[in-house]
Scaffold this active site. Sequence first.
Site, short mmCIF file in Angstrom:
data_model
loop_
_atom_site.label_atom_id
_atom_site.label_comp_id
_atom_site.label_asym_id
_atom_site.label_seq_id
_atom_site.Cartn_x
_atom_site.Cartn_y
_atom_site.Cartn_z
N GLN A 112 0.72 -1.13 -0.06
CA GLN A 112 0.03 0.09 0.01
C GLN A 112 0.91 1.30 0.02
O GLN A 112 1.72 1.67 0.77
CB GLN A 112 -0.81 0.06 1.17
CG GLN A 112 -1.98 1.11 1.55
CD GLN A 112 -2.42 1.02 2.79
OE1 GLN A 112 -1.85 0.93 3.81
NE2 GLN A 112 -3.73 1.76 2.90
N SER A 115 0.94 6.19 2.66
CA SER A 115 1.68 7.17 3.47
C SER A 115 2.90 7.99 2.91
O SER A 115 3.82 7.27 2.13
CB SER A 115 2.25 6.80 4.90
OG SER A 115 0.98 6.02 5.64
N GLU A 232 -9.26 -1.63 5.69
CA GLU A 232 -8.05 -1.81 6.33
C GLU A 232 -8.11 -1.78 7.90
O GLU A 232 -7.59 -2.66 8.55
CB GLU A 232 -6.91 -0.46 5.98
CG GLU A 232 -5.68 -0.72 6.93
CD GLU A 232 -4.57 0.38 6.47
OE1 GLU A 232 -5.04 1.40 5.82
OE2 GLU A 232 -3.76 0.39 6.77
C1 LIG Z 1 4.01 -0.98 11.35
C2 LIG Z 1 3.28 0.08 10.37
C3 LIG Z 1 3.02 -0.49 9.20
C4 LIG Z 1 2.48 0.63 8.34
N1 LIG Z 1 2.35 0.25 7.08
C5 LIG Z 1 1.98 1.07 6.00
C6 LIG Z 1 1.76 0.65 4.88
O1 LIG Z 1 1.99 -0.62 4.38
N2 LIG Z 1 1.53 1.59 3.91
C7 LIG Z 1 1.19 2.93 4.11
O2 LIG Z 1 0.97 3.79 3.21
N3 LIG Z 1 1.61 3.34 5.71
C8 LIG Z 1 1.71 2.41 6.38
N4 LIG Z 1 2.02 2.52 7.80
C9 LIG Z 1 2.10 4.39 8.06
C10 LIG Z 1 0.75 4.71 8.87
O3 LIG Z 1 -0.55 4.50 8.13
C11 LIG Z 1 0.92 6.12 9.42
O4 LIG Z 1 2.33 6.04 10.12
C12 LIG Z 1 -0.11 6.75 10.18
O5 LIG Z 1 -1.06 7.10 9.17
C13 LIG Z 1 0.59 7.82 11.20
O6 LIG Z 1 1.02 8.67 10.04
P1 LIG Z 1 2.42 9.58 10.64
O7 LIG Z 1 3.43 8.29 10.97
O8 LIG Z 1 2.91 10.59 9.51
O9 LIG Z 1 2.16 10.42 11.96
P2 LIG Z 1 1.53 12.04 11.86
O10 LIG Z 1 0.35 11.94 11.34
O11 LIG Z 1 2.50 13.03 11.80
O12 LIG Z 1 1.30 12.01 13.56
C14 LIG Z 1 1.76 12.11 14.58
C15 LIG Z 1 1.05 12.09 15.97
O13 LIG Z 1 -0.12 13.34 15.67
C16 LIG Z 1 -1.54 12.80 16.03
N5 LIG Z 1 -2.28 13.38 15.10
C17 LIG Z 1 -2.32 13.57 13.75
N6 LIG Z 1 -3.26 14.26 13.61
C18 LIG Z 1 -4.00 14.52 14.70
C19 LIG Z 1 -5.60 14.98 14.81
N7 LIG Z 1 -6.15 15.51 13.65
N8 LIG Z 1 -6.08 14.80 15.85
C20 LIG Z 1 -5.33 14.25 17.04
N9 LIG Z 1 -4.08 13.52 16.78
C21 LIG Z 1 -3.42 13.86 15.74
C22 LIG Z 1 -1.32 11.30 15.67
O14 LIG Z 1 -2.19 10.46 16.10
C23 LIG Z 1 0.16 10.75 16.17
O15 LIG Z 1 -0.02 10.57 17.41
C24 LIG Z 1 2.53 2.08 8.68
C25 LIG Z 1 2.74 2.36 10.13
C26 LIG Z 1 3.31 1.28 10.83
C27 LIG Z 1 3.66 1.71 12.40
#
Ligand SMILES: Cc1cc2nc3c(=O)[nH]c(=O)nc-3n(C[C@H](O)[C@H](O)[C@H](O)COP(=O)(O)OP(=O)(O)OC[C@H]3O[C@@H](n4cnc5c(N)ncnc54)[C@H](O)[C@@H]3O)c2cc1C
Length: 395
Positions: A112, A115, A232
């Site tokens: 996928q 991100s 998902e």
């Molecule tokens: C093990 C693992 C596998 C993954 N696999 C995939 C994959 O296969 N493909 C893919 O595309 N992605 C994948 N991901 C990515 C995952 O979907 C993202 O890490 C996730 O959506 C969070 O985005 P970010 O890491 O950019 O954090 P951010 O969006 O930067 O968030 C940082 C912090 O801010 C908080 N936050 C952000 N916005 C808000 C809001 N509006 N209200 C309250 N709190 C908020 C979040 O909850 C978090 O605590 C994976 C992640 C992990 C850990």
Amino acid sequence: MIDAGELRTRTRALLEAHPPATTDRADFLKARFDAGLAWVHYPEGLGGLGAPRSLQAVVDAELEAAGAPDNDPRRIGIGLGMAAPTVLGFGTEEQKQRFLRPLWTGEEVWCQLFSEPGAGSDLAALGTRAVRDAESGDWVVNGQKVWTSSAHTARWAILIARTDPDLPKHRGITYFVCDMTDPGVEVRPLRQITGEAEFNEVFLTDVRVPDAHRLGEVGEGWKVAQTTLMNERVSIGGMRIPREGGMIGPVAKAWRDRPELRTHDLHQRLLKLWVDAEVARLTGERLRQQLVAGQPGPEGSGMKLGFARLNQEISGLEVELLGEEGLLYDDWTMRRPELVDFVGREAGYRYLRSKGNSIEGGTSEVLLNIVAERVLGLPAEPRTDKDVAWKDLAR
Ligand SMILES: Cc1cc2nc3c(=O)[nH]c(=O)nc-3n(C[C@H](O)[C@H](O)[C@H](O)COP(=O)(O)OP(=O)(O)OC[C@H]3O[C@@H](n4cnc5c(N)ncnc54)[C@H](O)[C@@H]3O)c2cc1C
């Protein structure tokens, strides 16, 4: 409409024609798909029979009793849980015919590409560009994705990219199927807190995606992505597990086998978590039954939230119960697993890996927002960027 009896008959006919003991695994899976017994609720010709989803259990029970191979759904979770319902919902007939069979049999693994650095929770802010080549009609994709689980084993990816930066961020996104073997796709491992690299960074440089690999209309990618994201959450939080089959299993076993570790306080906490795990398991069952009626709703977000919290609490309790032994780690060598095996590893692994549960598939904070807005009807977060062109957003 096909009923349980008819499905049983068809499953037995499949077993007779392809005895699992003497049939090659892949051949059996292909024959099962062609008999419509892969996912019975899918249409005929696409691995199903248009039967109620709940009747899949009848087929699965017959096959399991006969020792038939399964398609290793945990290994191909992204394809099964996310790509397949999206291809089914938005794909052309040609795309469905091309992609669904090898996806289901596991011959082709999916990943996928959603991100990005700077577009995780705020996924609609994504900046990977897809520009149409006027001559060939292909889309030329440039950008960077991150946290891409299984990209190193995947043949195909579901990909969202920006096709019109002049529109507000939720519009002007288009959804594609990307061939991971194409020139310009570079996959680099990202090592996790567990030591293993189950996910990757993916760099896309002038990758040419034919228009025939577009899913849904140009600019409608956000709508298509919603189908993927809702599925998902169900697929992460709603896997079918037997009683004590999840994280609670190893802790309950350690408790029974190791009386010297017991304390009153740990007993109370274990009991509470055991009950919570059972409630979560049964809620997952109910969610699957609701799915029979249609697409997953915001309940999937609630389910995924609960799953993440519970896994972290249970694995924390396990480490505490085992004391110093719980801090030992089995193996720090760099590895590239095909699947996340929670129960096949040590307590320390479970503890560390469960940290990702509240991030992957949407963070718990964001899922709480979804539950607040769509289930409880509370006021939405203020969104100042709703009507601003993506290219004019502050970055
Ligand atoms: C093990 C693992 C596998 C993954 N696999 C995939 C994959 O296969 N493909 C893919 O595309 N992605 C994948 N991901 C990515 C995952 O979907 C993202 O890490 C996730 O959506 C969070 O985005 P970010 O890491 O950019 O954090 P951010 O969006 O930067 O968030 C940082 C912090 O801010 C908080 N936050 C952000 N916005 C808000 C809001 N509006 N209200 C309250 N709190 C908020 C979040 O909850 C978090 O605590 C994976 C992640 C992990 C850990």
